[in-house]
Design a protein around this motif. Structure first.
Motif, PDB file in Angstrom:
ATOM      1  N   GLN A  82     -53.387  35.086  51.089  1.00 48.68           N
ATOM      2  CA  GLN A  82     -53.528  35.528  49.573  1.00 48.68           C
ATOM      3  C   GLN A  82     -52.794  34.128  48.703  1.00 48.68           C
ATOM      4  O   GLN A  82     -53.543  33.784  47.907  1.00 48.68           O
ATOM      5  N   LYS A  85     -54.509  30.982  48.764  1.00 50.34           N
ATOM      6  CA  LYS A  85     -55.676  31.061  48.254  1.00 50.34           C
ATOM      7  C   LYS A  85     -55.761  31.292  46.668  1.00 50.34           C
ATOM      8  O   LYS A  85     -56.534  30.340  45.875  1.00 50.34           O
ATOM      9  N   LYS A 108     -67.489  33.009  43.379  1.00 51.62           N
ATOM     10  CA  LYS A 108     -66.314  33.834  44.166  1.00 51.62           C
ATOM     11  C   LYS A 108     -66.844  35.457  44.005  1.00 51.62           C
ATOM     12  O   LYS A 108     -66.661  36.148  44.846  1.00 51.62           O
ATOM     13  N   ALA A 109     -67.430  35.878  42.857  1.00 52.29           N
ATOM     14  CA  ALA A 109     -67.702  37.248  42.483  1.00 52.29           C
ATOM     15  C   ALA A 109     -68.983  37.588  43.281  1.00 52.29           C
ATOM     16  O   ALA A 109     -69.057  38.370  44.128  1.00 52.29           O
ATOM     17  N   ASP A 110     -69.775  36.645  43.540  1.00 51.54           N
ATOM     18  CA  ASP A 110     -71.030  36.685  44.393  1.00 51.54           C
ATOM     19  C   ASP A 110     -70.548  36.930  45.683  1.00 51.54           C
ATOM     20  O   ASP A 110     -71.053  37.854  46.301  1.00 51.54           O
ATOM     21  N   LYS A 111     -69.632  36.108  46.210  1.00 49.36           N
ATOM     22  CA  LYS A 111     -69.271  36.064  47.658  1.00 49.36           C
ATOM     23  C   LYS A 111     -68.474  37.349  48.032  1.00 49.36           C
ATOM     24  O   LYS A 111     -68.788  38.026  48.934  1.00 49.36           O
ATOM     25  N   LYS A 112     -67.535  37.788  46.891  1.00 51.05           N
ATOM     26  CA  LYS A 112     -67.039  38.975  47.138  1.00 51.05           C
ATOM     27  C   LYS A 112     -67.767  40.348  47.157  1.00 51.05           C
ATOM     28  O   LYS A 112     -67.751  41.147  47.895  1.00 51.05           O
ATOM     29  N   ALA A 113     -69.139  40.058  46.243  1.00 46.56           N
ATOM     30  CA  ALA A 113     -69.887  41.310  46.530  1.00 46.56           C
ATOM     31  C   ALA A 113     -70.759  41.603  47.644  1.00 46.56           C
ATOM     32  O   ALA A 113     -71.120  42.613  48.373  1.00 46.56           O
ATOM     33  N   LYS A 114     -71.129  40.097  48.269  1.00 46.92           N
ATOM     34  CA  LYS A 114     -71.871  40.262  49.541  1.00 46.92           C
ATOM     35  C   LYS A 114     -70.937  40.678  50.752  1.00 46.92           C
ATOM     36  O   LYS A 114     -71.434  41.300  51.635  1.00 46.92           O
ATOM     37  N   LYS A 115     -69.621  40.328  50.567  1.00 44.20           N
ATOM     38  CA  LYS A 115     -68.762  40.799  51.626  1.00 44.20           C
ATOM     39  C   LYS A 115     -68.645  42.366  51.597  1.00 44.20           C
ATOM     40  O   LYS A 115     -68.472  42.953  52.716  1.00 44.20           O
ATOM     41  N   ASP A 116     -68.551  42.787  50.498  1.00 41.84           N
ATOM     42  CA  ASP A 116     -68.001  44.312  50.333  1.00 41.84           C
ATOM     43  C   ASP A 116     -69.399  44.744  50.757  1.00 41.84           C
ATOM     44  O   ASP A 116     -69.548  45.992  51.191  1.00 41.84           O
ATOM     45  N   LYS A 119     -69.599  44.990  54.450  1.00 41.39           N
ATOM     46  CA  LYS A 119     -68.616  46.231  54.853  1.00 41.39           C
ATOM     47  C   LYS A 119     -68.886  47.404  54.563  1.00 41.39           C
ATOM     48  O   LYS A 119     -68.751  48.298  55.617  1.00 41.39           O
TER      49      LYS A 119
END
Length: 122
Positions: A82, A85, A108-116, A119
């Motif tokens: 962390q 990054k 970054k927000a789109d990538k985080k949303a896709k990762k969430d 999950k």
């Protein structure tokens, strides 16, 4: 003859399965080049910006690579990851224009949303 064909098919299947497990690991330079190319395409970076971004991303990839080789406990490794990054994001934001900063934040927000979402599907 049937036994021979079945044995051959089994051997081929096992060989395929064994080779499918091998993952080609990219070097830090390749990782940085791929990320730089991605950002250059999405943020429309200038040539000068792209060079600076590549240097920062190469430093990040090298640090993370060496961190993985240390094989620390998960919590320590995550905290160090962390920090790396955050340092990278701060360096990139110094290079980007305000419009590019907004676009980078959206990426970054789109990538985080896709990762969430991935999950949540597990």
């Amino acid at each position: 003859m049937k036994k021979l064909l079945m044995l051959l098919a089994l051997a081929c299947g096992l060989n395929y399965a064994a080779n499918a497990q091998k993952k080609v690991e990219k070097t830090p330079a390749q990782k940085a080049a791929n990320k730089t190319e991605h950002l250059q395409k999405n943020l429309k970076l200038t040539a000068d910006q792209a060079k600076k971004v590549n240097v920062i991303l190469l430093a990040q990839a090298t640090s993370i690579d060496s961190l993985k080789k240390l094989k620390q406990d998960k919590k320590t490794s995550h905290l160090a990851d962390q920090k790396i990054k955050q340092r990278t994001a701060a360096g990139l934001n110094k290079i980007f224009t305000p419009e590019q900063q907004k676009a980078y934040a959206k990426l970054k927000a789109d990538k985080k949303a896709k990762k969430d979402a991935a999950k949540a599907d597990e």
